[in-house]
Design a protein around this motif. Structure first.
Motif: not given
Length: 400
Positions: A37-42, A356-371
């Motif tokens: 998240y730190a690397q991929q989201m502002p 914040y919008y969860l689905y934007v982060e799911l698209a940008e941070v693949p690690a979140l998709r494991f949950a």
């Protein structure tokens, strides 16, 4: 007796080994997600929305207004505890929000432990493990833990309140009802909406016992009021207004119950009636001034050439609450429609956007998709669990 104790210990150890393994895996996942998240989201270093309001409030505290005596904090518009906690972290680690995120992820792991303890108390060890695994796989919890919002702290405090309410059945009921109220009061200082749990606790008291002990809810209420009393006293003496904790509840209610509402929070049409400084007051930072300013113009309209007199925050909150109730009573079909929209949103897997919008982060941070656990499945599993054990635990059903 000695042989029984000896055989019980290894079983207990194995149970806790399983629990601790699940909790450790959950915490490890949260931290791995945080790295990506730190690397991929502002937003990691540049929060938005409510987060900005909390950070500005924390900076005001660090700047010397420790007691929040000056505008706009002299009557709390939002629940005050989280900005003070945030100020501590900003003091210890200026320029970095990483400690806040790590703290909230540790709290999120504690929440899983409390979930296990509550499920174990109500059902069994297996039920406890079965509860924390899907909870650990529910993306929204880790998602919120990495944001400057009060959600995670609120969950921790409410789970503690529920835990002590459950433990009160095992002994020391007066102390535990008091502690339950105390933690719920601290939760109210973190997020004002938890105040609705106070009458619910009284309902639990009435339903649990054929001859309820009046002292228990009194002690619960005493614990709750002692916890919120610093905010109440602050609002009375610093702001000359009787507001229990925060004054935005009426406007928040109207945001969800106005002509433009769709089942979630929506900008009321009044926002677009006129501009302020050349723009509509649609941003979260504008909310408090618009809330009170519009209510003041309606309740105490200024004469031409005179400066608008501001009503008290409690009066503004009451204005918006009445406005929302008036809209619902005059438009019963719309009220029913809103109710069903809220129900369908609750039963669905759709996670609504807030700051914040969860689905934007799911698209940008693949690690979140494991949950991958959807909310509807969590709700279904919880419903099945309650129905399955209803007969055996009939006396405890209000506590679910």
């Amino acid at each position: 007796m000695e042989n029984t104790a000896r055989t019980a210990r290894p079983g207990l150890s194995r149970e806790w080994l399983v629990v601790l393994t699940v909790l450790a895996a959950a915490l490890l996942y949260k931290l791995v997600y945080l790295v990506f998240y730190a690397q991929q989201m502002p937003y990691f270093g540049h929060p938005m929305g409510d987060s900005v309001v909390y950070m500005e409030w924390a900076r005001s505290i660090l700047g010397g207004d420790v007691l929040s005596l000056h505008e706009p904090y002299n009557v709390f518009y939002r629940a005050p505890l989280y900005p003070y906690v945030l100020a501590v972290f900003m003091k210890v680690s200026p320029g970095s929000l990483l400690p806040v995120y790590i703290f909230q992820m540790l709290l999120g792991t504690v929440n899983l432990l409390l979930t296990y303890l509550i499920a174990r108390r109500l059902f069994s060890h297996r039920a406890g493990v079965a509860a924390i695994i899907p909870a650990a796989l529910y993306a929204v919890l880790s998602f919120k833990e990495s944001k400057i919002v009060s959600v995670t702290m609120t969950i921790t405090l409410m789970l503690l309140a529920a835990w002590f309410l459950l433990k009160a059945q095992d002994g020391k009921p007066r102390l535990r009802w008091f502690l339950s109220g105390l933690f719920l009061g601290i939760a109210t200082l973190t997020w004002g909406g938890t105040i609705v749990m106070v009458p619910l606790a009284f309902g639990i008291w009435l339903l649990l016992k054929p001859r309820p002990r009046f002292a228990l809810p009194v002690l619960f209420a005493l614990g709750w009021f002692l916890a919120i009393s610093p905010a109440t006293l602050h609002n009375i003496f610093a702001g000359n207004d009787f507001v229990l904790v925060n004054s935005n509840s009426g406007y928040t209610f109207y945001q969800g119950n106005n002509p433009d509402a769709t089942g979630t929070i929506a900008m009321p049409p009044e926002v677009y009636e006129r501009t302020y400084n050349g723009r509509y007051p649609v941003y979260i930072a504008d909310q408090e001034s618009f809330d009170r300013g519009y209510a003041s113009a309606q309740l105490k309209p200024a004469k031409q050439g005179e400066k608008q007199e501001l009503v008290k925050p409690s009066e503004a909150s009451g204005f918006w609450l009445r406005r929302g109730i008036d809209y619902l009573t005059k438009n019963p079909s719309k009220a029913i429609q809103l109710w069903f929209q809220k129900l369908f949103m609750t039963l669905s897997n759709l996670e609504m956007a807030s700051n914040y919008y969860l689905y934007v982060e799911l698209a940008e941070v693949p690690a979140l998709r494991f949950a991958f656990m959807p909310f509807a499945l969590l709700l279904a599993l919880g419903t099945v669990g309650m129905a399955y054990s209803f007969k055996a635990k009939a006396k405890q059903w209000p506590l679910y």
